[in-house]
Scaffold this motif. Structure first.
Motif, mmCIF file in Angstrom:
data_model
loop_
_atom_site.group_PDB
_atom_site.id
_atom_site.type_symbol
_atom_site.label_atom_id
_atom_site.label_comp_id
_atom_site.label_asym_id
_atom_site.label_seq_id
_atom_site.Cartn_x
_atom_site.Cartn_y
_atom_site.Cartn_z
ATOM 1 N N GLU A 98 0.837 -1.428 -0.170
ATOM 2 C CA GLU A 98 -0.016 -0.037 -0.141
ATOM 3 C C GLU A 98 0.936 1.278 0.014
ATOM 4 O OE1 GLU A 98 -4.153 -1.571 2.336
ATOM 5 O OE2 GLU A 98 -1.993 -1.976 3.277
ATOM 6 N N ARG A 99 2.117 1.233 0.327
ATOM 7 C CA ARG A 99 2.908 2.202 0.496
ATOM 8 C C ARG A 99 3.250 2.674 -1.054
ATOM 9 N NH1 ARG A 99 8.380 0.777 -0.443
ATOM 10 N NH2 ARG A 99 8.478 -1.331 -0.069
ATOM 11 N N VAL A 100 3.125 2.062 -2.036
ATOM 12 C CA VAL A 100 3.541 2.254 -3.573
ATOM 13 C C VAL A 100 2.392 2.688 -4.339
ATOM 14 C CG1 VAL A 100 4.181 0.739 -5.556
ATOM 15 C CG2 VAL A 100 5.147 0.112 -3.291
ATOM 16 N N ALA A 101 2.490 3.803 -4.997
ATOM 17 C CA ALA A 101 1.597 4.419 -5.809
ATOM 18 C C ALA A 101 0.833 3.280 -6.716
ATOM 19 C CB ALA A 101 2.051 5.598 -6.675
ATOM 20 N N LYS A 102 -0.511 3.458 -6.960
ATOM 21 C CA LYS A 102 -1.109 2.332 -7.740
ATOM 22 C C LYS A 102 -0.640 2.484 -9.291
ATOM 23 C CE LYS A 102 -5.310 2.099 -5.213
ATOM 24 N NZ LYS A 102 -5.114 2.872 -4.135
ATOM 25 N N GLU A 103 -0.298 3.544 -9.782
ATOM 26 C CA GLU A 103 0.124 3.743 -11.144
ATOM 27 C C GLU A 103 1.418 2.824 -11.227
ATOM 28 O OE1 GLU A 103 -1.808 4.059 -13.790
ATOM 29 O OE2 GLU A 103 -3.399 4.398 -12.326
ATOM 30 N N ALA A 104 2.222 3.133 -10.204
ATOM 31 C CA ALA A 104 3.621 2.413 -10.398
ATOM 32 C C ALA A 104 3.563 1.000 -10.270
ATOM 33 C CB ALA A 104 4.565 3.073 -9.351
ATOM 34 N N LEU A 105 2.784 0.437 -9.436
ATOM 35 C CA LEU A 105 2.075 -0.788 -9.213
ATOM 36 C C LEU A 105 1.588 -1.416 -10.477
ATOM 37 C CD1 LEU A 105 1.811 -3.563 -7.576
ATOM 38 C CD2 LEU A 105 -0.397 -2.638 -7.055
ATOM 39 N N LEU A 106 0.962 -0.811 -11.004
ATOM 40 C CA LEU A 106 0.310 -1.141 -12.495
ATOM 41 C C LEU A 106 1.211 -1.355 -13.474
ATOM 42 C CD1 LEU A 106 -3.207 0.597 -12.265
ATOM 43 C CD2 LEU A 106 -2.747 -1.870 -11.789
ATOM 44 N N ALA A 107 2.200 -0.210 -13.629
ATOM 45 C CA ALA A 107 3.289 -0.368 -14.590
ATOM 46 C C ALA A 107 4.248 -1.574 -14.305
ATOM 47 C CB ALA A 107 4.193 1.015 -14.346
ATOM 48 N N ALA A 108 4.579 -1.808 -12.916
ATOM 49 C CA ALA A 108 5.478 -2.904 -12.935
ATOM 50 C C ALA A 108 4.850 -4.108 -13.390
ATOM 51 C CB ALA A 108 5.905 -2.853 -11.285
ATOM 52 N N ALA A 109 3.411 -4.359 -13.145
ATOM 53 C CA ALA A 109 2.841 -5.515 -13.687
ATOM 54 C C ALA A 109 2.868 -5.465 -14.961
ATOM 55 C CB ALA A 109 1.293 -5.550 -13.063
ATOM 56 N N ARG A 110 2.781 -4.555 -15.737
ATOM 57 C CA ARG A 110 2.818 -4.494 -17.219
ATOM 58 C C ARG A 110 4.234 -4.927 -17.759
ATOM 59 N NH1 ARG A 110 0.511 0.446 -16.524
ATOM 60 N NH2 ARG A 110 -1.739 0.355 -16.551
ATOM 61 N N ARG A 111 5.251 -4.857 -16.711
ATOM 62 C CA ARG A 111 6.563 -5.112 -17.337
ATOM 63 C C ARG A 111 6.905 -6.259 -17.003
ATOM 64 N NH1 ARG A 111 7.678 -0.097 -14.886
ATOM 65 N NH2 ARG A 111 8.380 -1.142 -13.020
ATOM 66 N N LEU A 112 6.148 -7.251 -16.197
ATOM 67 C CA LEU A 112 6.346 -8.674 -15.783
ATOM 68 C C LEU A 112 6.748 -9.393 -17.179
ATOM 69 C CD1 LEU A 112 4.075 -9.046 -12.579
ATOM 70 C CD2 LEU A 112 6.708 -8.837 -12.696
ATOM 71 N N PRO A 113 7.621 -10.552 -17.124
ATOM 72 C CA PRO A 113 7.576 -11.508 -18.297
ATOM 73 C C PRO A 113 6.308 -12.024 -18.716
ATOM 74 C CG PRO A 113 8.996 -12.156 -16.319
ATOM 75 C CD PRO A 113 8.309 -10.772 -15.895
ATOM 76 N N LYS A 114 5.941 -12.130 -19.747
ATOM 77 C CA LYS A 114 4.615 -12.836 -20.117
ATOM 78 C C LYS A 114 4.873 -14.353 -20.218
ATOM 79 C CE LYS A 114 1.746 -11.689 -24.180
ATOM 80 N NZ LYS A 114 1.486 -11.223 -25.643
ATOM 81 N N GLY A 115 3.578 -14.817 -19.171
ATOM 82 C CA GLY A 115 3.487 -16.039 -19.153
ATOM 83 C C GLY A 115 4.567 -16.668 -18.123
ATOM 84 N N GLU A 116 5.170 -15.994 -17.469
ATOM 85 C CA GLU A 116 6.440 -16.328 -16.454
ATOM 86 C C GLU A 116 6.467 -15.663 -15.065
ATOM 87 O OE1 GLU A 116 10.315 -16.012 -18.141
ATOM 88 O OE2 GLU A 116 9.409 -16.456 -20.153
ATOM 89 N N ALA A 117 5.208 -15.134 -14.690
ATOM 90 C CA ALA A 117 5.354 -14.499 -13.607
ATOM 91 C C ALA A 117 3.960 -14.205 -12.760
ATOM 92 C CB ALA A 117 5.733 -12.836 -13.719
ATOM 93 N N GLY A 118 3.893 -13.950 -11.549
ATOM 94 C CA GLY A 118 2.584 -13.725 -10.775
ATOM 95 C C GLY A 118 2.546 -12.519 -9.875
ATOM 96 N N ILE A 119 1.398 -12.371 -9.588
ATOM 97 C CA ILE A 119 1.150 -11.155 -8.750
ATOM 98 C C ILE A 119 0.252 -11.459 -7.546
ATOM 99 C CG2 ILE A 119 0.158 -8.754 -8.555
ATOM 100 C CD1 ILE A 119 0.065 -8.836 -11.670
ATOM 101 N N VAL A 120 0.656 -11.049 -6.365
ATOM 102 C CA VAL A 120 -0.154 -11.191 -5.204
ATOM 103 C C VAL A 120 -0.393 -10.119 -4.461
ATOM 104 C CG1 VAL A 120 -0.125 -12.221 -2.623
ATOM 105 C CG2 VAL A 120 1.347 -13.407 -4.379
ATOM 106 N N LEU A 121 -1.831 -9.698 -4.776
ATOM 107 C CA LEU A 121 -2.431 -8.578 -4.292
ATOM 108 C C LEU A 121 -2.851 -8.430 -2.833
ATOM 109 C CD1 LEU A 121 -3.905 -5.718 -4.730
ATOM 110 C CD2 LEU A 121 -6.012 -6.873 -5.158
ATOM 111 N N ARG A 122 -2.296 -7.613 -2.191
ATOM 112 C CA ARG A 122 -2.323 -7.719 -0.683
ATOM 113 C C ARG A 122 -3.198 -6.615 -0.300
ATOM 114 N NH1 ARG A 122 3.703 -8.484 1.856
ATOM 115 N NH2 ARG A 122 3.847 -6.648 0.690
ATOM 116 N N HIS A 123 -2.823 -5.490 -0.304
ATOM 117 C CA HIS A 123 -3.742 -4.053 -0.177
ATOM 118 C C HIS A 123 -4.561 -4.438 1.061
ATOM 119 C CE1 HIS A 123 -1.387 -2.326 -3.038
ATOM 120 N NE2 HIS A 123 -2.141 -1.169 -3.025
#
Length: 187
Positions: A18-43
């Motif tokens: 939650e200390r990370v700006a949402k847009e920075a988080l979304l940008a990081a998600a878009r940079r994750l390697p296609k088909g090789e990564a995961g995301i855990v939404l905590r918030h």
């Protein structure tokens, strides 16, 4: 380690904070390697309506990039929201098969994750982190000792960055996770 999950786990995980700006988080998600990564939404402290909106935005990215999206909380909530699984200590299962990850910081939490039948764990903190300044770290030796005892896949978390990948297998990690380590655009 005996993997119990139904498919190969991603090797790279972005954990939200939650200390990370949402847009920075979304940008990081878009940079994750296609088909090789995961995301855990905590918030966890974010109001439900806002949290659901963020989940939906991450889910859209996850679908386009073939990422695994997990929800911090209960199996029931993860199933209701359409997540691939849940992250937490809730050992109850959902009506449909979901992945289950658990946070582990010591031997007692490792035993709890095993009792809760977690498919994999996030073992932390390996190194010092900005999210938990001053917290005691496991370091490589204690991390490896705990990882060897795990009967499930171990994902290294805590101060981990891409440059650490070569040493992770040697200490028992099948992948790595980060907050800050994935927020900065990879060069």
């Amino acid at each position: 380690m005996k993997p119990r999950h139904r498919k190969k786990l991603p090797a790279i995980w972005l954990l939200t904070d939650e200390r990370v700006a949402k847009e920075a988080l979304l940008a990081a998600a878009r940079r994750l390697p296609k088909g090789e990564a995961g995301i855990v939404l905590r918030h966890y402290r974010t109001p439900t309506t806002e949290r659901r909106a963020l989940f939906d935005r991450l889910a859209a990215i996850a679908r386009r990039r073939r990422l695994t999206l997990m929800l911090g909380g209960t199996a029931a909530q993860a199933a209701a929201w359409g997540a691939a699984g849940w992250h937490g200590r809730d050992g109850r299962r959902a009506m449909r098969p979901l992945l289950h990850s658990a946070p582990v910081h010591d031997a007692q939490e490792l035993r709890a994750a095993e009792r809760g039948r977690a498919d994999f764990i996030f073992l932390s903190p390996l190194f010092p982190t900005r999210s938990h300044p001053g917290a005691r770290t496991l370091g490589r030796v204690r991390f490896a000792a705990l990882a060897r005892r795990a009967d499930m896949d171990v994902i290294a978390l805590g101060g981990v960055r891409a440059v650490h990948r070569p040493m992770l297998t040697g200490i028992g990690a099948s992948g790595w996770a980060a907050i800050d380590g994935l927020l900065i655009e990879r060069r």
